[in-house]
Design a protein around this motif. Structure first.
Motif, mmCIF file in Angstrom:
data_model
loop_
_atom_site.group_PDB
_atom_site.id
_atom_site.type_symbol
_atom_site.label_atom_id
_atom_site.label_comp_id
_atom_site.label_asym_id
_atom_site.label_seq_id
_atom_site.Cartn_x
_atom_site.Cartn_y
_atom_site.Cartn_z
ATOM 1 N N ALA A 125 0.846 -1.194 0.000
ATOM 2 C CA ALA A 125 0.000 0.000 0.000
ATOM 3 C C ALA A 125 0.885 1.248 0.000
ATOM 4 O O ALA A 125 1.896 1.313 0.701
ATOM 5 N N GLY A 126 0.483 2.208 -0.829
ATOM 6 C CA GLY A 126 1.264 3.424 -0.977
ATOM 7 C C GLY A 126 2.255 3.374 -2.122
ATOM 8 O O GLY A 126 2.833 4.409 -2.495
ATOM 9 N N GLY A 127 2.460 2.190 -2.655
ATOM 10 C CA GLY A 127 3.399 2.016 -3.742
ATOM 11 C C GLY A 127 2.803 2.354 -5.100
ATOM 12 O O GLY A 127 1.670 2.831 -5.206
ATOM 13 N N SER A 128 3.598 2.087 -6.141
ATOM 14 C CA SER A 128 3.207 2.423 -7.506
ATOM 15 C C SER A 128 3.447 1.254 -8.451
ATOM 16 O O SER A 128 4.327 0.428 -8.217
ATOM 17 N N LEU A 129 2.657 1.230 -9.495
ATOM 18 C CA LEU A 129 2.846 0.306 -10.605
ATOM 19 C C LEU A 129 2.472 1.031 -11.888
ATOM 20 O O LEU A 129 1.640 1.943 -11.873
ATOM 21 N N ARG A 130 3.070 0.604 -12.973
ATOM 22 C CA ARG A 130 2.687 1.112 -14.289
ATOM 23 C C ARG A 130 2.256 -0.065 -15.149
ATOM 24 O O ARG A 130 3.050 -0.971 -15.429
ATOM 25 N N LEU A 131 1.010 -0.048 -15.577
ATOM 26 C CA LEU A 131 0.495 -1.060 -16.476
ATOM 27 C C LEU A 131 0.672 -0.603 -17.919
ATOM 28 O O LEU A 131 0.574 0.586 -18.216
ATOM 29 N N SER A 132 0.905 -1.560 -18.779
ATOM 30 C CA SER A 132 1.019 -1.290 -20.206
ATOM 31 C C SER A 132 0.033 -2.165 -20.957
ATOM 32 O O SER A 132 -0.268 -3.284 -20.539
ATOM 33 N N CYS A 133 -0.439 -1.657 -22.073
ATOM 34 C CA CYS A 133 -1.323 -2.416 -22.947
ATOM 35 C C CYS A 133 -0.854 -2.186 -24.374
ATOM 36 O O CYS A 133 -0.964 -1.065 -24.890
ATOM 37 N N ALA A 134 -0.326 -3.220 -24.976
ATOM 38 C CA ALA A 134 0.215 -3.114 -26.325
ATOM 39 C C ALA A 134 -0.776 -3.670 -27.337
ATOM 40 O O ALA A 134 -1.276 -4.795 -27.187
ATOM 41 N N GLY A 135 -1.049 -2.897 -28.365
ATOM 42 C CA GLY A 135 -1.920 -3.340 -29.439
ATOM 43 C C GLY A 135 -1.106 -3.960 -30.560
ATOM 44 O O GLY A 135 0.029 -3.579 -30.806
ATOM 45 N N SER A 136 -1.725 -4.915 -31.251
ATOM 46 C CA SER A 136 -0.975 -5.666 -32.255
ATOM 47 C C SER A 136 -0.929 -4.988 -33.606
ATOM 48 O O SER A 136 -0.071 -5.281 -34.428
ATOM 49 N N GLY A 137 -1.863 -4.094 -33.860
ATOM 50 C CA GLY A 137 -1.940 -3.517 -35.185
ATOM 51 C C GLY A 137 -2.066 -2.009 -35.164
ATOM 52 O O GLY A 137 -2.188 -1.397 -34.117
ATOM 53 N N ARG A 138 -2.044 -1.449 -36.355
ATOM 54 C CA ARG A 138 -2.084 0.003 -36.445
ATOM 55 C C ARG A 138 -3.444 0.561 -36.014
ATOM 56 O O ARG A 138 -3.557 1.721 -35.662
ATOM 57 N N SER A 139 -4.456 -0.279 -36.025
ATOM 58 C CA SER A 139 -5.784 0.232 -35.699
ATOM 59 C C SER A 139 -5.876 0.691 -34.246
ATOM 60 O O SER A 139 -6.705 1.507 -33.893
ATOM 61 N N SER A 140 -4.986 0.138 -33.390
ATOM 62 C CA SER A 140 -5.038 0.559 -31.992
ATOM 63 C C SER A 140 -4.713 2.038 -31.848
ATOM 64 O O SER A 140 -5.062 2.652 -30.852
#
Length: 121
Positions: A14-29
């Motif tokens: 608690a009190g900490g940090s995280l960074r989530l990433s979401c990578a799309g496979s194609g140019r449409s993202s």
């Protein structure tokens, strides 16, 4: 068919940090709005944050406003969720989604498999 892959989840105090990433496979993202949702055990899936296609408009749930930041890098087909001041109640499986900007899960056309975030007290 757009595929989305989340990463960056984990166990944090608690009190900490995280960074989530979401990578799309194609140019449409690059042209889709992107959203983050989460679902805790025994609870319904809920909206967390969303960003429009070019990143100049963002949306947050009240519960994360001021602690989480959503941003995107279209050159990398990736959207991020920076999570600071994490609380145990943020523990959930976090999903990203691509489609029309909305707080509704069913407004999105593509969804990832999720990444687990666990916040210990």
């Amino acid at each position: 068919q757009e595929q989305l892959v989340e990463s960056g989840g984990g166990l944090v105090q608690a009190g900490g940090s995280l960074r989530l990433s979401c990578a799309g496979s194609g140019r449409s993202s690059r042209i889709y709005a992107m959203g983050w949702f989460r679902q805790a055990p025994g609870k319904e899936r809920e909206f967390v944050s969303a960003i429009n296609w070019n990143g100049d408009t963002t949306y947050y749930a009240d519960s994360v406003e001021g602690r989480f930041t959503i941003f995107r890098d279209n050159a990398k087909n990736t959207v991020y969720l920076q999570m600071n001041s994490l609380k145990p109640e943020d523990t959930a499986l976090y999903y990203c989604a691509a489609g029309s900007v909305s707080r509704r899960w069913d407004a999105y056309d593509y969804r990832g498999q999720g990444t687990q975030v666990t916040v210990s007290s």
